[in-house]
Design a protein around this motif. Structure first.
Motif, short mmCIF file in Angstrom:
data_model
loop_
_atom_site.label_atom_id
_atom_site.label_comp_id
_atom_site.label_asym_id
_atom_site.label_seq_id
_atom_site.Cartn_x
_atom_site.Cartn_y
_atom_site.Cartn_z
N THR A 38 0.82 -1.23 0.00
CA THR A 38 0.00 0.00 0.00
C THR A 38 0.84 1.27 0.00
OG1 THR A 38 -0.21 -0.41 2.37
CG2 THR A 38 -2.13 -0.90 0.99
N PHE A 43 -1.33 2.49 -5.12
CA PHE A 43 -2.26 2.30 -3.98
C PHE A 43 -2.28 3.53 -3.08
CE2 PHE A 43 -0.82 -1.88 -5.34
CZ PHE A 43 -2.03 -2.49 -5.59
N LEU A 46 -4.63 6.46 -3.42
CA LEU A 46 -6.05 6.31 -3.06
C LEU A 46 -6.35 6.87 -1.67
CD1 LEU A 46 -6.71 2.72 -4.38
CD2 LEU A 46 -8.04 4.74 -4.96
N ASP A 341 -1.33 -4.05 5.07
CA ASP A 341 -1.92 -3.77 3.76
C ASP A 341 -3.40 -4.14 3.75
OD1 ASP A 341 0.33 -2.81 2.38
OD2 ASP A 341 1.01 -4.82 1.87
N LEU A 345 -6.57 -1.75 3.07
CA LEU A 345 -7.33 -1.94 1.83
C LEU A 345 -8.79 -2.28 2.10
CD1 LEU A 345 -4.59 -3.85 -0.17
CD2 LEU A 345 -5.62 -1.67 -0.85
N GLU A 384 -4.20 -4.40 -8.80
CA GLU A 384 -3.79 -3.12 -9.37
C GLU A 384 -4.96 -2.51 -10.17
OE1 GLU A 384 0.45 -1.78 -11.12
OE2 GLU A 384 -0.78 -2.99 -12.46
N TRP A 386 -8.07 -3.08 -9.62
CA TRP A 386 -9.06 -2.66 -8.61
C TRP A 386 -8.71 -1.25 -8.11
CZ3 TRP A 386 -8.42 -1.56 -3.33
CH2 TRP A 386 -9.58 -1.54 -2.56
N ALA A 387 -7.42 -1.03 -7.85
CA ALA A 387 -6.98 0.28 -7.34
C ALA A 387 -7.17 1.36 -8.42
CB ALA A 387 -5.52 0.21 -6.91
N HIS A 390 -10.85 2.33 -8.71
CA HIS A 390 -11.30 3.24 -7.65
C HIS A 390 -10.72 4.64 -7.82
CE1 HIS A 390 -13.98 0.90 -5.29
NE2 HIS A 390 -13.13 -0.08 -5.13
N TYR A 391 -9.48 4.70 -8.29
CA TYR A 391 -8.85 6.01 -8.48
C TYR A 391 -9.55 6.78 -9.59
CZ TYR A 391 -5.27 9.54 -9.00
OH TYR A 391 -4.61 10.74 -9.07
#
Ligand code: NAD
Length: 398
Positions: A38, A43, A46, A341, A345, A384, A386-387, A390-391
């Motif tokens: 993270t 990550f 975020l 992490d 998360l 990655e 997924w991150a 969301h970003y």
């Protein structure tokens, strides 16, 4: 950003005390602890909770204070806790709640001190007490529950675990088919607190608890942290797949000496772990190789783990070749960053409205819930993505 309360089941264990002491020292010394996924930019952007904003509490069943346990658990003296009295005060100020041992088998019951564990006879009362404790601990802050308790004996899935209704009825009837890890997971999800299972015990994987997580819109993830031999295995297996080399034999022998190893010395508890470690290879290769995994307890190894793996494989025109590797790891120091992490998360997932099993967190686990994907590289690509998702959503909504 608001603080995050982390409630650890197995608060006095190796992973727990190493991770808490490590965070306390890093924050005090204003240095990054290292090894955190993270902290990577993809990550970190975020908005991960800062280490200084994490507070700990949790359940345990042993009569020992946190500081004494932390010194015993860091057998290699990496954190030099014996000369760190500031950490002593901070560790001993952490709230410890009485854990439960009902239906957890001989190996775990033998660990429990009478004054350190709840002796409640009625299961429903016990659950209500745990729920009340979690509610008080959480207050109005963000909160996550993480299972870091000793590995339980294997649970045979039955009707009891099949639906939420049957499971709740079984609690009322003091069912012998419900072990502590199920009760803790149930209490967390019932309180709408995200739950992570780092152990090979069944945890929130049963259908009844998956249903509860959906109904209460809570994220959960597990199981069995991928820290050593299996981490290497799921990275290496791709090599054989990509070159179409047939793996004939994959034999792995592990020795370890900490309390986790002592519990795993009991065959009923070990079978839970071995099952978790063995299932990985077939899922990575796509076929069954002749494979065995052994785990032996050798007390003098302390927190150190050594794994020897021997791989026999067949190549062009039937050529037989082999590969051996030796892994020297320090178990709790490999596991602690993964747990940090995961709590960051899953807290983020909860704040973003993700619920149910977060299978994108598979990269952390030997037996990832909700997916059969075991290749380390593909698992990393998933988290990655997924991150990034969301970003991107965040940027679009800004
Ligand atoms: N260290 C690793 O690399 C690694 C990797 C994957 C999974 N795990 C799993 O993580 C778990 C923790 O590992 P560890 O090395 O910290 O173990 P540990 O034996 O040092 O600690 C376990 C703690 O759980 C407590 N406990 C046992 N039953 C409990 C209960 N019912 N309620 C509350 N507390 C209870 C024990 O008293 C102990 O303090 C184990 O299940 C282990 O198999 C560890």
């Amino acid at each position: 950003m608001s603080k995050l309360k982390v409630c650890i089941i197995g608060l006095k264990g190796s992973i727990s005390t190493v991770l808490i002491s490590g965070i306390l020292q890093s924050v005090r010394n204003k240095v990054k602890p290292g090894a955190l996924l993270t902290d990577l930019p993809v990550f970190d952007r975020l908005g991960m909770v800062k280490l200084e904003d994490i507070e700990f509490g949790g359940f345990d069943i042993r009569d020992v204070d946190m500081y004494t346990s932390a010194i015993e658990n860091d057998a290699n003296n990496i954190l030099r806790l014996d000369s760190d009295l500031d950490i002593k005060d901070k560790l001993n100020a952490i709230p410890v709640f009485k854990g439960i041992t009902m239906n957890s088998g001989d190996a775990i019951t033998a660990l429990a001190g009478e004054d350190a564990s709840l002796q409640e006879k009625s299961m429903i009362n016990t659950v209500n007490q745990i729920r009340g404790t979690l509610r008080n601990f959480k207050g109005s802050d963000n909160c996550v529950v993480v299972n870091l308790a000793s590995t339980e004996e294997n649970v045979e899935l039955s009707e009891t675990h099949s639906t939420l209704e049957k499971f709740e009825l079984a609690i009322e009837n003091n069912s012998k088919e419900i072990s502590p890890c199920l009760l803790y997971a149930y209490a967390a999800l019932k309180e709408k607190i995200p739950y992570v299972n780092f152990t090979p015990s069944i945890g929130s994987e049963i259908p009844a608890l998956c249903e509860l997580a959906q109904v209460n819109k809570v994220p959960h993830a597990g199981k069995d942290g991928k820290t050593g031999e299996t981490l290497v295995k799921t990275a290496l297996a791709d090599l054989f797949v990509i070159r179409n080399l047939d793996v004939n034999i994959w034999y792995g022998a592990n020795i370890l000496g900490n309390m986790d190893g002592k519990i795993l010395d009991n065959s009923k508890n070990a079978s839970t772990k071995i099952e978790s470690k063995k299932s990985v290879l077939k899922k990575c290769l796509g076929y069954e190789a002749d494979s065995k995994v052994r785990i032996e307890y050798m007390k003098s190894m302390d927190d150190n783990k050594v794994a020897w793996d021997h791989i026999l494989f067949t190549g062009f025109c039937g050529a037989k070749m082999m590969m051996n590797f030796t892994w020297f790891g320090i178990d709790s120091f490999l596991a602690a960053p993964l747990v940090i992490d995961l709590v960051r998360l899953i807290n983020l997932a909860n704040n973003k409205g993700d619920c149910g099993i977060i299978d994108e967190f598979a990269v952390f686990f030997k037996s990832p819930m909700g997916t059969d994907l075991n290749s380390l590289v593909r698992q990393y690509q998933n988290i990655e993505e997924w991150a990034i998702k969301h970003y991107t959503n965040e940027a679009e909504n800004a």
